[in-house]
Write a protein that holds these residues in place. Structure first.
Motif, PDB file in Angstrom:
ATOM      1  N   ALA A 144     -22.054 -29.839 -12.773  1.00 18.13           N
ATOM      2  CA  ALA A 144     -21.405 -28.622 -12.537  1.00 18.13           C
ATOM      3  C   ALA A 144     -21.608 -27.757 -11.283  1.00 18.13           C
ATOM      4  O   ALA A 144     -20.328 -26.619 -11.580  1.00 18.13           O
ATOM      5  CB  ALA A 144     -21.286 -28.107 -14.249  1.00 18.13           C
ATOM      6  N   GLY A 145     -22.491 -27.623 -11.369  1.00 14.54           N
ATOM      7  CA  GLY A 145     -22.807 -26.926 -10.211  1.00 14.54           C
ATOM      8  C   GLY A 145     -23.474 -25.565 -10.771  1.00 14.54           C
ATOM      9  O   GLY A 145     -23.806 -24.753 -12.569  1.00 14.54           O
ATOM     10  N   THR A 146     -23.446 -24.250 -10.573  1.00 18.70           N
ATOM     11  CA  THR A 146     -23.469 -23.433 -11.169  1.00 18.70           C
ATOM     12  C   THR A 146     -23.214 -21.578 -11.834  1.00 18.70           C
ATOM     13  O   THR A 146     -22.837 -20.621 -12.689  1.00 18.70           O
ATOM     14  CB  THR A 146     -25.180 -22.424 -10.329  1.00 18.70           C
ATOM     15  OG1 THR A 146     -24.751 -21.891  -8.900  1.00 18.70           O
ATOM     16  CG2 THR A 146     -26.343 -23.301 -10.065  1.00 18.70           C
ATOM     17  N   ASP A 147     -21.232 -21.652 -10.653  1.00 18.66           N
ATOM     18  CA  ASP A 147     -20.860 -21.079 -10.757  1.00 18.66           C
ATOM     19  C   ASP A 147     -20.040 -21.188 -12.455  1.00 18.66           C
ATOM     20  O   ASP A 147     -19.948 -22.624 -12.588  1.00 18.66           O
ATOM     21  CB  ASP A 147     -20.315 -20.517  -9.198  1.00 18.66           C
ATOM     22  CG  ASP A 147     -21.415 -20.522  -8.526  1.00 18.66           C
ATOM     23  OD1 ASP A 147     -22.093 -19.219  -9.057  1.00 18.66           O
ATOM     24  OD2 ASP A 147     -20.546 -20.631  -7.505  1.00 18.66           O
ATOM     25  N   PRO A 148     -19.342 -20.470 -13.107  1.00 16.73           N
ATOM     26  CA  PRO A 148     -18.022 -20.437 -13.884  1.00 16.73           C
ATOM     27  C   PRO A 148     -16.844 -21.547 -13.223  1.00 16.73           C
ATOM     28  O   PRO A 148     -16.877 -21.151 -11.622  1.00 16.73           O
ATOM     29  CB  PRO A 148     -17.301 -18.558 -14.608  1.00 16.73           C
ATOM     30  CG  PRO A 148     -18.715 -18.206 -13.800  1.00 16.73           C
ATOM     31  CD  PRO A 148     -19.512 -18.769 -12.673  1.00 16.73           C
ATOM     32  N   TYR A 149     -15.972 -22.153 -13.466  1.00 12.74           N
ATOM     33  CA  TYR A 149     -15.219 -23.438 -13.322  1.00 12.74           C
ATOM     34  C   TYR A 149     -13.747 -23.044 -13.955  1.00 12.74           C
ATOM     35  O   TYR A 149     -14.291 -23.279 -15.572  1.00 12.74           O
ATOM     36  CB  TYR A 149     -15.544 -24.537 -12.576  1.00 12.74           C
ATOM     37  CG  TYR A 149     -16.099 -25.482 -13.643  1.00 12.74           C
ATOM     38  CD1 TYR A 149     -15.572 -26.393 -14.617  1.00 12.74           C
ATOM     39  CD2 TYR A 149     -17.636 -25.142 -14.479  1.00 12.74           C
ATOM     40  CE1 TYR A 149     -15.980 -27.003 -15.166  1.00 12.74           C
ATOM     41  CE2 TYR A 149     -18.458 -26.137 -15.607  1.00 12.74           C
ATOM     42  CZ  TYR A 149     -17.037 -26.976 -16.248  1.00 12.74           C
ATOM     43  OH  TYR A 149     -17.846 -27.617 -16.818  1.00 12.74           O
ATOM     44  N   VAL A 150     -12.885 -24.023 -13.673  1.00 12.66           N
ATOM     45  CA  VAL A 150     -11.702 -24.457 -14.401  1.00 12.66           C
ATOM     46  C   VAL A 150     -11.563 -25.555 -14.018  1.00 12.66           C
ATOM     47  O   VAL A 150     -11.847 -26.425 -13.498  1.00 12.66           O
ATOM     48  CB  VAL A 150     -10.156 -23.519 -14.183  1.00 12.66           C
ATOM     49  CG1 VAL A 150     -10.413 -21.931 -14.430  1.00 12.66           C
ATOM     50  CG2 VAL A 150      -9.590 -23.146 -12.992  1.00 12.66           C
ATOM     51  N   LEU A 151     -10.847 -26.640 -15.098  1.00 13.17           N
ATOM     52  CA  LEU A 151     -10.150 -27.705 -14.890  1.00 13.17           C
ATOM     53  C   LEU A 151      -8.682 -27.665 -14.752  1.00 13.17           C
ATOM     54  O   LEU A 151      -8.192 -26.991 -14.777  1.00 13.17           O
ATOM     55  CB  LEU A 151     -10.252 -28.651 -15.965  1.00 13.17           C
ATOM     56  CG  LEU A 151     -11.717 -28.659 -16.222  1.00 13.17           C
ATOM     57  CD1 LEU A 151     -11.749 -29.732 -18.054  1.00 13.17           C
ATOM     58  CD2 LEU A 151     -12.935 -29.359 -15.455  1.00 13.17           C
TER      59      LEU A 151
END
Length: 182
Positions: A144-151
């Motif tokens: 997922a990584g470390t930064d916030p994300y969107v789908l």
């Protein structure tokens, strides 16, 4: 080759009458590669290929302005640098999340997720699971990584802003979803 001169690639017009061009033209007439082309290609692998376009029936016309390639900026489709949606839909990566189990007594579907790192993750969820369950699977994958994300889903891709919707309500049943930085 034009009536009274020639050009090499996109270079300047070179008149036949110029003595500086006589060596080049005599090499071509003998069926040999001109020395300047051999020197230019030095260090490259393979033979030098010379292709002539016969325009001896035409006079050379100077182009109005030289060709200038596009020098502006562009955007990559599906880039991971898109802006976060105005309303919700942002998922914060959390380590150690356990994704919900699929209940085999209820209808289920697969959703393919293209992750930020380029990998592909196929998620199996119940059709009545919330979209946030897909985020739980992404977080649990360790990619997922470390930064916030969107789908994002659909064409053109749009961020899924309501994570409480079911997979079917959001139109994600059997679809492909992209993880993008928020």
């Amino acid at each position: 080759m034009y009536r009274d001169g020639f050009i090499v690639d996109d270079g300047p017009y070179r008149p036949v009458s110029d003595p500086a061009n006589s060596e080049f033209l005599s090499a071509l007439a003998r069926g040999r590669t001109p020395r300047e082309l051999v020197e230019e290609a030095e260090g490259e692998v393979g033979d030098v290929t010379v292709g002539l376009v016969d325009k001896r029936g035409e006079d050379y016309v100077v182009p109005e302005r030289p060709f200038e390639s596009f020098s502006g900026e562009g955007a990559t489709l599906g880039s991971s640098g898109s802006a976060a949606p105005a309303e919700g839909g942002v998922i914060t990566p959390v380590a150690g999340v356990t994704p919900p189990e699929v209940d085999t007594s209820r209808p289920a579907t697969s959703v393919q997720v293209r992750l930020l790192n380029g990998r592909r993750l196929v998620v199996r969820v119940n059709e009545d699971s919330s979209v946030s369950a897909i985020g739980d699977h992404v977080n649990a994958s360790g990619d997922a990584g470390t930064d916030p994300y969107v789908l994002s889903a659909g064409f053109p891709p749009r961020p899924v802003t309501d994570l409480t919707q079911t997979v079917v309500e959001a139109g994600l049943k059997g679809s492909q979803v992209m993880q993008k930085k928020a």
